[in-house]
Design a protein around this motif. Structure first.
Motif, PDB file in Angstrom:
ATOM      1  N   GLU A  41       0.839  -1.199   0.000  1.00  0.00           N
ATOM      2  CA  GLU A  41       0.000   0.000   0.000  1.00  0.00           C
ATOM      3  C   GLU A  41       0.874   1.250   0.000  1.00  0.00           C
ATOM      4  N   THR A  42       0.471   2.243  -0.768  1.00  0.00           N
ATOM      5  CA  THR A  42       1.190   3.514  -0.797  1.00  0.00           C
ATOM      6  C   THR A  42       0.248   4.635  -0.376  1.00  0.00           C
ATOM      7  N   GLY A  43       0.830   5.715   0.144  1.00  0.00           N
ATOM      8  CA  GLY A  43       0.012   6.795   0.682  1.00  0.00           C
ATOM      9  C   GLY A  43       0.277   8.152   0.073  1.00  0.00           C
ATOM     10  N   ARG A 253       7.251   3.547   9.278  1.00  0.00           N
ATOM     11  CA  ARG A 253       6.050   3.083   8.589  1.00  0.00           C
ATOM     12  C   ARG A 253       5.136   2.362   9.575  1.00  0.00           C
ATOM     13  N   ASN A 297       2.038  11.935   4.416  1.00  0.00           N
ATOM     14  CA  ASN A 297       1.683  10.546   4.111  1.00  0.00           C
ATOM     15  C   ASN A 297       1.197   9.849   5.380  1.00  0.00           C
ATOM     16  N   LEU A 299       0.563   6.835   6.032  1.00  0.00           N
ATOM     17  CA  LEU A 299       1.084   5.502   6.328  1.00  0.00           C
ATOM     18  C   LEU A 299       2.325   5.549   7.205  1.00  0.00           C
TER      19      LEU A 299
END
Length: 315
Positions: A41-43, A253, A297, A299
């Motif tokens: 998953e990317t944010g 993270r 971000n 995440l």
């Protein structure tokens, strides 16, 4: 009675065989799946872009070494053999027992973005020695006409003015030592340490390093939550960050275990090297400027960005 003993013996043999099969499977199972970049998953826009594969097809080359790490493994843009240009380098430093062949997907991904990515089978590279030997090997490849009686496709194609280095866990300590105490420490232009062994544990294990000696931009990334990153807690990562007296970034993270940090933050690792080694200003907006993407971000947590004008690409 003999029949019972015979059956018991057969059962024991079967268990031993199954255990051996399981051990062989686990010892050869990759740490990073080939399609990891599709699953993480990317944010943020930048993180998502550089988590994907780049535009280059990738080729592989290996050469044996009279060293404990057995061989050099290189992933590179396939076009290299047919064009007249130089490619920047990223050296990979292995964590404990993590031979580069067990996470080769990361090197292939880096090569797809136009880098020569190199690593070894070293399982204990806290001192950065295998990384040092990678540099020596690349210097030789950049100059030699032939290698093992064959034309050397790497001659004149390796950009030794743009060399980066990254490592995870014990490999994080290896990164620090490669860029501060090894002979070719000055060749490195940018570094990433993923969940680097904390200072106290490194001293106990006799993997000492001195982050205060670092003189190039460095990014620190670890895990947080989900059991936390036991190799380096948030407080311990902050200690390392505070020791560094040059341009630096750190973040943790969320809900990411220690081992998963190796690949989960790869979007930003790739962007970091694209910015500092290839001059990609879009990638650089993730880390610098008025509103760096890493700060917003969701995440990640505990983000910090501190760039000194004297050693950022803008100068």
């Amino acid at each position: 009675m003999k029949k019972i003993l015979k059956i018991t013996f057969i059962v024991i043999i079967c268990i031993i065989v199954l255990l051996l099969i399981m051990f062989i499977y686990l010892s050869n199972r990759p740490f990073v799946e080939n399609d990891y970049y599709k699953k993480v998953e990317t944010g943020g826009k930048i993180e998502a872009k550089y988590m994907e594969n780049g535009i280059y097809d990738v080729s592989y080359y290996e050469e044996s070494a009279m060293q404990g790490f057995k061989k050099y493994e290189i992933y590179y843009p396939a076009e290299l053999s047919g064009v007249n240009r130089k490619y920047p380098v990223v050296v990979f430093v292995n964590g404990s027992g993590a031979r580069v062949s067990k996470y080769s997907a990361l090197l292939e991904h880096m090569a797809s973005w136009g880098f020569i990515a190199i690593g070894t089978e070293e399982e204990w590279d806290w001192n950065g020695f295998a990384a040092e030997m990678c540099i020596r090997h690349l210097i030789r490849l950049s100059q030699a006409e032939t290698v093992n009686d064959k034309d050397n496709i790497f001659k004149g194609k390796i950009d030794l003015d743009n060399v980066g280095i990254t490592g995870h866990s014990q490999g994080g300590a290896g990164v620090f030592n490669a860029i501060t105490v090894q002979e070719h420490r000055d060749i490195f232009k940018a570094a990433v340490a993923l969940s680097p062994t904390n200072r106290e544990l490194a001293q106990i294990l006799e993997w000492d390093y001195d982050a205060a000696k670092i003189s190039i931009p460095v990014m620190l990334i670890s895990g947080a939550g989900g059991g936390d990153d036991w190799v380096v807690t948030g407080e311990q990562l902050n200690h390392i960050f505070e020791d560094i007296n040059t341009s630096k970034v750190m973040m943790r993270r969320k809900n990411t275990a220690h081992g998963a940090v190796l690949y989960s933050a790869d979007g930003y690792v790739t962007a970091w090297f694209m910015w500092l080694l290839q001059g990609d200003e879009e990638a650089g907006t993730a880390f610098s400027g008025d509103c760096p993407e890493i700060i917003s971000n969701g995440l990640y947590q505990d983000q910090r960005s501190d760039f000194k004008k004297s050693n950022t690409p803008q100068e």
